[in-house]
Every structure is written in C-alpha cells, then in structure tokens.
Design a protein around this motif. Structure first.
Motif: not given
Lengths: 683, 159
Positions: A16, A19-20, A62, A91, A95
């Motif tokens: 993640l 991803l960010e 997802t 995202a 989390k």
C-alpha cells in the motif's frame, strides 16, 4: 497460521505504501502508462494474497479498484483528479481494513466507496462495444510448463492455471500427457505431463508470471515470441529437449518447429502489432523533480528486536575487546599483540556493519509528508509543490521513527503559516504555486535535514512583541535576529493569531526541539520576511557507538567525540588560573576556552603540562583544558538515565576497558553555551 | 520467632556505626568495591554513577541524606535497589559503609521515631526496630527517593 497472517499484513502494508508513492507520481505524470500498470499490478498481487488469508473485504475492494485501473491502462478511462482522490481514499480504507480485527466494522465505508467507484466507472468509461472484437496490441508468449510430481500435494489444480492464462488473452495450448504407461511413470518418479502454451496478450510478462506464483522457478519458462524470430525456435526447444524426447514418441525437432509456428499463426490474427514494453521512466533530477526510481534491491524484512539484540551483542563485543586490548598493553606479549590488532580491525568492521544495517533511507517517511502536504494544501486552498532531494540519505531506524512527528509539524507550519494564498502570492509578484522543499544530506558526521519554503517568512519584530507580551524578554533586551527567531522554540509560544485546527495545538515547536534534542540533534531556523523560511535539523547518523578521545581531569574520565576534535596541543607559558570561560589565541583568532576542572569544580590544580583540545562545530571552535589525554576509545554510549536528564553537556557515559566509567561530553552543547556574546569575557 | 505472613525480610547495613534496615524485595544486589564516578553539576546527595551489569545507575549518597559524614572508606559498598519513582521503575544505588545480616520482623514491631533531634527528614524512615538489644532504623524506600527529589535532581544542572 497466525504468524503467516502477520507477515501478510506487513507485506500488504508495504504494497500500500508503494501504491501511495505511485499515486503521488501519477498525479504529476498522468499520461505515464507505466505507473498505471504498476498500480494495477500491485492491486492484483494484493487481491490474490488477501483472499488466501481470509481478508474478503480487502479482496473485494481491491478487485473493484483493480478493475478501474484495468480500464485506465486499456485506454477506456482517463486519469483525473477525482479518480486519484478516490484512489487515496481506497488506500486509506485498505490500511484500516488490514489492521482491523473485524472487517465488518467498516461495512458502511466500504459500501460508500464501492458506490463511488462504480459511479466513477460509469461516468468516465467510453463506449464499450469494441470488447467483442478486441484487438490486441499484444505480445506473444511461448510458455513451457512442466510441474514436479508433487503438484497435487501442493493443491494446485493445473486446469485452473490453464483457465487463468486463457483469461489473459488468446490462448492455444498443447498438453503432452506422454505415452509412458503409468507403471513406468511411477518408477521414474517424475511427472511426465507438460504443457506448451501459446499466448497472445495485452498483459506484460510479470502478469503472466503471477499466474505461476505457486510454481517453482524450474517448473516453467516464459519466452517472448517474436514473429521475426520464428526461426529461432530452436534455442528453447533444445532447452526442453529432454521433455520432448523423453515423454513423447517420435520427436523430430524440425517438425516441432513447424508445429510451433503453425500454432502461433492460429492466434496471430488477433495480433495487430507487437509492441515493445514501455521502459519505466526515470524522472530527471536536474529539474528538481521528485527523484523516484523504484529501487530494485533484494531485501528481507527483519524484526527490530533481532536487530536490537544484535546491537547489544556488538556493544558487548566492543567492550570486551577494549578489556583485552588493555591486558595486552600491560603484558606486551608479541603474539598476543598481533592477534589483538587483528581482532580490533575485525571488531571495528563488524561494528560498522551492524550499525549500517540499522540505517534506512529517509525516503520511508517522505510518503506521509507528501500526502499531508497534498491534503493540507487542498483543504487550505493553497497551491503547493513538494520537492524532495536526497531521499536516499540514510539514518538509524530509531532516529527516523522518532523524526516523523516533528518533521510533519514543521511542514505543517510551512504550509499553514508560511505559504500564502495564491492571490496574495500573485499580488506580491510571486508565482501562484508555493514550494516546500525537503532536503537531506550528509555533512561531516551528521545528517542535515532542511525544510525550506518560499512563503511569507517569519517577522522577528512580531516575535519580539509577542515575547515581551508573554514576559519572555524585556523590552530593553538586545537580541539578534537569530536569537529572536529561536524564541519560537520556547514552550507556550505561538505567533499565529488563531490556533488553526491544523497546527499550533499540542505539538508545539518546543516539543519539536525537545524530540530533536533527545535524538542528540540540533535545530536551527532562518527566515526572511517576504522570501521564506528555512529550518535545519542536524542529527548524528547513529545513536550507539562513536569513536572518542579519552581524557582525564582529576579522577574523572571524559570522552570527546573524535569527529568534533580539531587538534590537541600543550598549553605552554600561559597563565592558567582564572581563565575559565575566557578566550585564548588559536590559529590567529581568539576562541573561547573551558577548563574542565574549573567548569566542573574538580579537585586539584591545573598542571603546567595540561593539554588543550580544540573542538569545533562547523565554524565555531572552543578550546578545552584537560589534565591528560589517555588515548582513543570506542565508546558504546550508555544513557545516563532520567536522573541526569537536564545535564545537557553530557550525552551519556561509557564503560572503559578497565571497568571504570567515563562521561561523554556533548561538544555541540558546550560550544553552543558560548553562543551569545554575553559569555565572552576577555582577559 | 515463628514464621507468619506479617514477617518481612530485611537487609541490614551500616552507615558509619548506625544500623539501618531495608526491605529485601527492593534490593537487587550489593556491589562491593565498585568505583563510583562523580558527575559534575549534581547536588551533594548524588554521589555519582556506577556500572551495574552493564547499565549506568545513579548512586545516592545515603550519608548525606542523614546528615552524616562518611567515616572510613574501608568497606565501600553500594546497595542496588529497584524502586518506583513517579510511576517509573528505576534502579538506584545507595552507599553504605558495609552490609550486615538479613533479618525478619513484623510490621508491628516497628516503633515510630521522635521528630525532635533527628537532624534529618524522618520521613525517610518507617521507624525503628529493636533487634538483639540494638535499635535498627527501618528505611522508607519510597520516601528516600521521592518524586520531589528526583525532580530537583533533574533541575539541578545549575548548582
């Protein structure tokens, strides 16, 4: 099972973060396909593994998210701010889901986001009618799959693999079940079945590899098949020669080549053109953009406790080495001396290695800083560009973990109080977009972290007035600009006329300074009204072991970090009494002078052969008088404890080879205590 | 004496000739012939620091607490205790001329000490106990290292 789950969560959180980072990059380079592909791939991986560990909500979310990016990378959907905002929301929710014990708590949030995702897809996607006649701007692949005999024990159903590959594009395959009777197969203890796959697909190689995630590396091979290289079939047939000849009768290599060519012809109508995969773009550092090359390093995750234990062992080893060195010094036995020397070298290397392991690049906290900048700028309606340099600068893990909070606060200040609103900036002849710059670099034995903004700057006059109002200074006090700026670090001080929701509450500048201090660092501030503000944080690279000079005054041992030492000299023919905190001549300058005996009230007299050690911090130097210099010592820094917290001239203690304790002087603080002109008293 | 639940075990030690007792449950170890390193700019009742199993611990000058002058330095002992100061567990060393026997006695055997003529803060003591015809002063561990003092210690960089 639980530990695997924990490992999955750790891996997922890392994905993640990746991803960010990708999303932040994507925002700057919306048309860069490779980033979209990256995001898609990351989500695909997460989806697969999440399902395995029972994170159904994560898998579902997802999946939807991945579909959006699938559309984007196929050109059916264009990236815009709304989608990126949504992506960040997803995202964040992911989390939360990963850390939650019960996914159902977030049911409503999930439903809301899914709704937005669907709406997003409907609004943006163009006509989908071409799906039926999908043309593949594709790559062709030839895949050989020969699983080991225990494939069924590993709960892998080959048919599902075939289905997955088929889903990637247009597939033709040949299954070789071999003509060897079962009895023979059992004797051979090998699996005699293998597949040849011929695939035309949009997906890139790594996606195909994902299908084989549960196979061992030697069980499958993927080759990119290029029409113009058809003649070159030979190499990979020869590689798999034993498969073909062992398990099928009448194997003829030329016939095989024809067969392969023919099969590719079958799927080739679906191939429009063969496209080279786009190389991942590296952003040009010269334009001071965010440096972001996805770092391809092989790494493993290690639990902190293991590292801490390793550090402790190294510290003890360093201590014991010191003891042995001492014994050797006394005994002076040749063979022992050479062995001790070698051991010293080895221990040093070992120590440096372990310290290095604990170093991680500062980049790891940048993601959060960037995200905060983004969302804060949005909510305040300010236009802000975040530039970072030196993100690969490394610091001890503990330092980095403790740094995040103060750095966030400093950046919050820059954005909240520093950078002006776009209209105001234009009115002042500045570009509409303000810049917050984050720099990290090494200087000597320290790491410098600077946060600069080209905002309004801090007005020293405003600070003076506020300080007078809060009775921190007298109206008659003469303070330099630097002194005034540093008043910001006094507890309870805040120049913002209103305490905004974002900054100025709880985590004040005084807390920032305290945290930096606890990390044995320093913080400095500089500012020009109308031009901007620059804050510099200086930190030691490591916390635990430093090279020091061992000195003694009276019965007390002191340690001075070698990095700070400039020279050692004998003090000759100069009056020694009453000199403490005065000045001496050095290198054609007058520099301040401290006699440790006088400063610390140590019994005895300063001898005529007392030694002077000149220490420096950047440009500032002072001279320290000690009785004797005993040599070098690798100090394992032990904290003095809460009881001595306020003795800021000491950064800790260390155990010497002979078991005695030595006090480690904080040279920066000592030099700092001379900062104001008031402390200089000339003879 | 019969063993019963009210009996607490104490370590006795001497400051000069005066006998003291401290609850053993606070005592970690007794260090002998340990070197105590003086720390500058600390109040008188901090003797310095010592190395205890690789950890740096502060050493309190117990003599000063009771307004005594250390007689002889023939036996240099440091009693290492673990106490709760201001909510935190801390290891603290205390100086003593020597350690003596380990004894047990009841809470109810402890008699209060008159305030007059004590010359020190009697809060440091729970009281006194008569053992073998001698008076033993029982330490109040929590008061000796009270919150106030540690705070004063922390702020004492100027003294």
């Amino acid at each position: 099972m639980e530990q695997f789950k924990q490992k999955f969560i750790a891996d997922a959180l890392e994905l993640l973060q990746k991803l960010e980072n990708s999303l932040l990059m994507l925002e700057e380079h919306k048309s860069d396909k490779s980033i979209t592909v990256d995001i898609f791939r990351t989500m695909h991986t997460l989806k697969g593994t999440a399902g395995m560990y029972g994170f159904d909500a994560v898998e579902n979310l997802t999946h939807h998210f991945e579909s959006i990016y699938d559309l984007i990378r196929n050109g059916k959907l264009t990236i815009n701010k709304h989608i990126i905002d949504l992506s960040f929301k997803v995202a964040d929710l992911l989390k939360k889901l990963l850390s939650a014990t019960d996914e159902s708590v977030y049911k409503i949030e999930i439903a809301a986001i899914l709704n937005e995702l669907d709406v997003g897809m409907d609004n943006e996607s163009g006509a989908d009618e071409k799906a039926a006649n999908q043309e593949y701007k594709a790559n062709c692949y030839y895949i050989m799959l020969h699983p080991d005999i225990d494939i069924y024990k590993r709960s892998i159903n080959p048919q599902s693999v075939v289905d997955e590959i088929a889903a990637l594009g247009k597939l033709e395959y040949i299954l070789h079940t071999g003509e060897i009777p079962l009895v023979e197969q059992e004797k051979l203890k090998e699996n005699t079945a293998f597949w040849e796959f011929f695939l035309a697909t949009n997906s890139d190689k790594s996606e195909i590899e994902d299908v084989f995630i549960f196979f061992l590396d030697d069980e499958f091979d993927i080759y990119t098949y290029d029409k113009s290289v058809a003649k070159g079939c030979k190499p990979f047939i020869e590689k798999h020669l034993d498969n073909f000849s062992k398990y099928s009768n009448n194997f003829n290599i030329d016939a095989k080549i024809e067969e392969i060519k023919a099969t590719f012809e079958k799927i080739s109508p679906f191939i429009v053109e063969i496209v080279e995969p786009e190389p991942i773009k590296e952003v040009d550092i010269k334009n001071e953009q965010v440096v972001f090359a996805p770092l391809q390093r092989t790494s493993i995750r290690v639990e902190s406790e293991k590292l801490d234990e390793l550090m402790n062992l190294v510290s003890e080893l360093v201590n014991i080495k010191a003891r042995i060195s001492l014994i050797d010094l006394e005994q002076n036995y040749d063979l022992l001396t050479s062995a001790v020397d070698e051991m010293s070298k080895l221990t040093n290397k070992f120590r440096d290695n372990v310290l290095d392991i604990r170093l991680i690049p500062i980049e790891s906290i940048l993601v959060n800083l960037k995200r905060m900048t983004r969302s804060l700028a949005n909510s305040l309606n300010k236009k802000i560009e975040f530039i970072s340099e030196g993100s690969d600068t490394e610091l001890d893990k503990t330092i980095i973990e403790n740094l995040e909070s103060p750095l966030m606060h400093l950046i919050r200040n820059s954005i909240d109080h520093g950078i002006e609103l776009p209209a105001e900036r234009l009115a002042n002849g500045k570009p509409e977009t303000g810049t917050v710059r984050f720099l990290a670099f090494y200087s000597g034995s320290q790491v410098f972290i600077q946060i600069q903004d080209n905002g309004a700057g801090i007005n020293p006059e405003k600070i003076r007035l506020k300080a007078i109002e809060k009775k921190l200074i007298q109206p008659t006090d003469k303070l330099s600009k630097t002194d005034l700026l540093e008043l910001i670090f006094t507890p309870g001080f805040s120049t913002a006329t209103t305490v905004t929701e974002v900054s100025g509450r709880g985590v004040g500048m005084d807390a920032v300074q305290r945290i930096i201090s606890e990390l044995r660092g320093e913080i400095e501030i500089d500012s020009e009204v109308g031009l901007g503000t620059s804050i510099t944080v200086k930190l030691p690279i490591t916390l635990s072991i430093i090279d020091t000079l061992l000195v003694k005054t009276g019965a007390t041992n002191f340690l001075i970090p070698v990095a700070a030492v400039e020279t050692c000299e004998m003090l000759l023919n100069k009056p020694l009494s009453g000199l403490n905190r005065k000045q001496v001549e050095y290198d054609n300058r007058l520099i301040p002078f401290i006699s440790l005996r006088d400063e610390f009230n140590i019994a005895g007299e300063n001898a005529t052969d007392a030694k002077i050690i000149v220490i420096s911090n950047n440009d500032r130097k002072i001279a320290i008088l000690v009785d004797t210099i005993l040599g070098e010592h690798q100090a394992v820094i032990k904290p003095l404890g809460d009881v001595f917290k306020n003795l800021d001239f000491l950064s800790g203690a260390s155990i010497l080879g002979n078991g005695e304790l030595a006090l480690i002087l904080d040279t920066n603080k000592l030099i700092g205590s001379f900062k104001s002109a008031n402390n200089f008293v000339t003879i | 004496m019969e063993e019963n639940e009210d009996q607490i075990t104490y370590l006795t030690f001497v400051l000069n000739d005066e006998l003291f007792a401290v609850d053993v449950s606070y005592v970690l170890e007794v260090l002998q012939n340990v070197s105590i390193t003086e720390v500058p700019k600390t109040p008188e009742y901090i003797k310095g620091i010592a190395n205890f199993r690789g950890e740096i611990i502060p050493v309190v000058n117990t003599f000063k607490k009771f307004n005594l002058n250390e007689n002889s330095v023939t036996e240099r002992n440091v009693i290492v205790m673990e106490v709760n100061v201001n909510g935190k567990q801390m290891k603290i060393g205390t100086t003593a001329s020597g350690v003596r026997d380990v004894v047990t006695f009841d809470d109810k055997d402890i008699v209060p000490i008159p305030e007059i003529g004590a010359g020190y803060n009697i809060q440091f003591l729970q009281g006194a106990v008569k053992l073998d015809n001698r008076f033993v002063l029982v330490l109040n561990v929590n008061e000796i290292f009270s919150h106030d003092e540690i705070v004063i210690l922390s702020n004492a960089s100027e003294s």
